[in-house]
Design a protein around this motif. Structure first.
Motif, PDB file in Angstrom:
ATOM      1  N   ALA A 149      39.096  44.241  31.019  1.00  0.00           N
ATOM      2  CA  ALA A 149      39.369  43.471  32.232  1.00  0.00           C
ATOM      3  C   ALA A 149      39.499  44.464  33.384  1.00  0.00           C
ATOM      4  N   ARG A 150      38.886  44.107  34.503  1.00  0.00           N
ATOM      5  CA  ARG A 150      38.924  44.976  35.681  1.00  0.00           C
ATOM      6  C   ARG A 150      39.983  44.497  36.650  1.00  0.00           C
ATOM      7  N   LYS A 151      40.696  45.468  37.229  1.00  0.00           N
ATOM      8  CA  LYS A 151      41.651  45.128  38.288  1.00  0.00           C
ATOM      9  C   LYS A 151      40.877  45.208  39.605  1.00  0.00           C
ATOM     10  N   THR A 152      41.004  44.203  40.436  1.00  0.00           N
ATOM     11  CA  THR A 152      40.219  44.187  41.662  1.00  0.00           C
ATOM     12  C   THR A 152      41.058  43.736  42.848  1.00  0.00           C
ATOM     13  N   GLU A 153      40.705  44.231  44.012  1.00  0.00           N
ATOM     14  CA  GLU A 153      41.379  43.801  45.247  1.00  0.00           C
ATOM     15  C   GLU A 153      40.792  42.466  45.709  1.00  0.00           C
ATOM     16  N   SER A 154      39.565  42.208  45.299  1.00  0.00           N
ATOM     17  CA  SER A 154      38.816  41.081  45.842  1.00  0.00           C
ATOM     18  C   SER A 154      39.392  39.735  45.398  1.00  0.00           C
ATOM     19  N   THR A 155      39.429  38.781  46.309  1.00  0.00           N
ATOM     20  CA  THR A 155      39.859  37.428  45.946  1.00  0.00           C
ATOM     21  C   THR A 155      38.634  36.504  45.885  1.00  0.00           C
ATOM     22  N   ASN A 156      37.454  37.104  45.962  1.00  0.00           N
ATOM     23  CA  ASN A 156      36.184  36.391  45.894  1.00  0.00           C
ATOM     24  C   ASN A 156      36.140  35.446  44.684  1.00  0.00           C
ATOM     25  N   LEU A 157      35.927  34.174  44.911  1.00  0.00           N
ATOM     26  CA  LEU A 157      35.932  33.210  43.808  1.00  0.00           C
ATOM     27  C   LEU A 157      34.528  33.086  43.234  1.00  0.00           C
ATOM     28  N   ILE A 193      42.371  46.260  28.989  1.00  0.00           N
ATOM     29  CA  ILE A 193      42.478  46.212  30.452  1.00  0.00           C
ATOM     30  C   ILE A 193      42.440  47.639  30.983  1.00  0.00           C
ATOM     31  N   GLU A 194      41.757  47.822  32.121  1.00  0.00           N
ATOM     32  CA  GLU A 194      41.668  49.173  32.675  1.00  0.00           C
ATOM     33  C   GLU A 194      43.034  49.611  33.192  1.00  0.00           C
ATOM     34  N   THR A 195      43.335  50.863  33.225  1.00  0.00           N
ATOM     35  CA  THR A 195      42.500  51.984  32.839  1.00  0.00           C
ATOM     36  C   THR A 195      42.889  52.472  31.432  1.00  0.00           C
ATOM     37  N   ASN A 210      44.710  41.155  40.914  1.00  0.00           N
ATOM     38  CA  ASN A 210      43.718  40.205  40.418  1.00  0.00           C
ATOM     39  C   ASN A 210      42.968  40.916  39.305  1.00  0.00           C
ATOM     40  N   VAL A 211      42.717  40.189  38.228  1.00  0.00           N
ATOM     41  CA  VAL A 211      42.035  40.782  37.087  1.00  0.00           C
ATOM     42  C   VAL A 211      40.853  39.893  36.723  1.00  0.00           C
ATOM     43  N   ILE A 212      39.710  40.506  36.476  1.00  0.00           N
ATOM     44  CA  ILE A 212      38.512  39.709  36.166  1.00  0.00           C
ATOM     45  C   ILE A 212      37.803  40.209  34.901  1.00  0.00           C
ATOM     46  N   VAL A 213      37.146  39.258  34.235  1.00  0.00           N
ATOM     47  CA  VAL A 213      36.215  39.591  33.151  1.00  0.00           C
ATOM     48  C   VAL A 213      34.964  38.743  33.384  1.00  0.00           C
ATOM     49  N   ALA A 214      33.800  39.352  33.351  1.00  0.00           N
ATOM     50  CA  ALA A 214      32.553  38.596  33.505  1.00  0.00           C
ATOM     51  C   ALA A 214      32.403  37.613  32.343  1.00  0.00           C
ATOM     52  N   LYS A 215      32.045  36.374  32.667  1.00  0.00           N
ATOM     53  CA  LYS A 215      31.977  35.337  31.624  1.00  0.00           C
ATOM     54  C   LYS A 215      30.975  35.691  30.528  1.00  0.00           C
ATOM     55  N   ARG A 216      29.944  36.428  30.893  1.00  0.00           N
ATOM     56  CA  ARG A 216      28.909  36.687  29.881  1.00  0.00           C
ATOM     57  C   ARG A 216      29.372  37.629  28.768  1.00  0.00           C
ATOM     58  N   PHE A 217      30.522  38.283  28.964  1.00  0.00           N
ATOM     59  CA  PHE A 217      30.997  39.214  27.933  1.00  0.00           C
ATOM     60  C   PHE A 217      32.019  38.612  26.974  1.00  0.00           C
ATOM     61  N   LEU A 218      32.438  37.373  27.210  1.00  0.00           N
ATOM     62  CA  LEU A 218      33.328  36.683  26.264  1.00  0.00           C
ATOM     63  C   LEU A 218      32.742  35.307  26.006  1.00  0.00           C
ATOM     64  N   ASN A 219      32.281  35.091  24.793  1.00  0.00           N
ATOM     65  CA  ASN A 219      31.598  33.835  24.484  1.00  0.00           C
ATOM     66  C   ASN A 219      32.468  32.939  23.606  1.00  0.00           C
ATOM     67  N   PRO A 220      32.434  31.607  23.851  1.00  0.00           N
ATOM     68  CA  PRO A 220      33.258  30.690  23.067  1.00  0.00           C
ATOM     69  C   PRO A 220      33.017  30.897  21.564  1.00  0.00           C
ATOM     70  N   GLY A 221      34.094  30.904  20.796  1.00  0.00           N
ATOM     71  CA  GLY A 221      33.967  31.034  19.343  1.00  0.00           C
ATOM     72  C   GLY A 221      34.010  32.456  18.842  1.00  0.00           C
ATOM     73  N   GLU A 222      33.913  33.445  19.742  1.00  0.00           N
ATOM     74  CA  GLU A 222      34.009  34.838  19.281  1.00  0.00           C
ATOM     75  C   GLU A 222      35.452  35.149  18.870  1.00  0.00           C
ATOM     76  N   HIS A 223      35.575  36.052  17.892  1.00  0.00           N
ATOM     77  CA  HIS A 223      36.898  36.463  17.415  1.00  0.00           C
ATOM     78  C   HIS A 223      37.234  37.827  18.031  1.00  0.00           C
ATOM     79  N   VAL A 224      38.418  37.901  18.613  1.00  0.00           N
ATOM     80  CA  VAL A 224      38.761  39.035  19.469  1.00  0.00           C
ATOM     81  C   VAL A 224      40.126  39.597  19.069  1.00  0.00           C
ATOM     82  N   ILE A 225      40.270  40.921  19.134  1.00  0.00           N
ATOM     83  CA  ILE A 225      41.637  41.469  19.190  1.00  0.00           C
ATOM     84  C   ILE A 225      41.825  42.108  20.558  1.00  0.00           C
TER      85      ILE A 225
END
Ligand code: 5GP
Length: 192
Positions: A80-88, A57-59, A107-122
Motif C-alpha cells: 500500500a502506498r502512502k500518498t498526499e493526493s486526495t484524487n478520487l 505497507i510502505e516503507t 491517505n493510503v492506496i492500492v491499485a485495484k488490479r493488484f488485489l483480486n476477489p477470492g485471492e488468499h492474502v497474508i
C-alpha cells in the motif's frame, strides 16, 4: 522468535512515548539474514494455508515482505502506498491511516488490479501498536473481497491494544516478538 528478541535486546533503543527504535536492523539499515529467518518462521506458522499474495505497507514493510515471499513460493508482494493526493480514482482502493509514530493521517492506496476477489492474502508489517495500519489494510482487503489468511508482524507492542483487538476479531496474528513492557530510563525490554 529468539533471534529477533535477542537482536532487539542488543540493538533496540527505547524512546519516550512508547517508541522502540530498531533502525539498526529492521527499518532503516536492514539485516537481510534476520529478515530471512523471520520469513522462514512465518512460513512455519502459516503452514498449510493457501497464500496467493502478501500485502504490506510502505516503507518498512516492503523489504521484510519481499524476503518473506521467498518462503511462500515467491508469491507477489503488494505494498500500500502512502500518498498526499486526495484524487478520487476509481481504479484504487483507498483508506486513511493514522500514524502512531508520526502523529499524522495518511491517505493510503492500492491499485485495484493488484488485489483480486477470492485471492488468499497474508498481511506483513514491521510493527503492531494501536492497530491503525493493520485496520486500514484490512479495510482494503474487505473492499477487494480477498481472504485474509493471517497477519505476520515482526514486533508487537503487547501493551498497546492493536494485537488483542485483531485476535478478538478472529484473525491469526503471528508476532515474532511481543514486547510486554519497556522502560526508556533503564532501556529494559520485557518480552511476553
Ligand atoms: P499502529 O498503526 O499499529 O499504531 O502502528 C503501526 C505502524 O507504526 C508501523 O507500521 C510502524 O511503522 C509504526 N510504529 C508503531 N510503533 C512503533 C515503534 O515503537 N517503533 C517504530 N520504529 N515504529 C513504530
Amino acid at each position: 522468535m529468539k533471534e529477533l528478541e535477542d537482536r532487539i535486546r542488543k540493538d533496540g533503543i527505547v524512546r519516550e512515548g512508547n517508541v522502540l527504535k530498531v533502525d539498526n536492523f529492521l527499518n532503516h539499515q536492514c539485516d537481510v539474514s534476520l529478515y530471512d529467518q523471520m520469513g522462514a518462521e512465518w512460513a512455519r506458522l502459516f503452514e498449510g494455508k493457501r497464500i496467493d499474495k502478501i500485502l504490506t505497507i510502505e516503507t518498512s514493510g516492503i523489504g521484510i515482505a519481499c524476503v518473506a515471499s521467498q518462503h511462500f513460493g515467491s508469491v507477489p508482494v503488494v505494498f500500500a502506498r502512502k500518498t498526499e493526493s486526495t484524487n478520487l480514482d476509481g481504479e484504487q482502493y483507498r483508506t486513511e491511516i493514522r500514524s502512531f509514530t508520526k502523529n499524522r493521517v495518511y491517505n493510503v492506496i492500492v491499485a485495484k488490479r493488484f488485489l483480486n476477489p477470492g485471492e488468499h492474502v497474508i498481511i506483513i508489517d514491521d510493527f503492531l501498536a494501536m492497530g491503525c495500519a493493520l485496520n486500514g489494510l484490512l479495510e482494503i482487503c474487505d473492499e477487494a473481497g480477498v481472504v485474509v489468511e493471517g497477519i505476520g508482524i515482526a514486533i508487537e507492542k503487547g501493551f498497546q491494544p492493536g494485537g488483542k483487538e485483531l485476535r478478538e476479531r478472529g484473525y491469526q496474528v503471528e508476532s515474532l516478538a511481543i514486547v510486554d513492557s519497556m522502560d526508556p530510563e533503564t532501556g529494559d525490554i520485557v518480552f511476553a
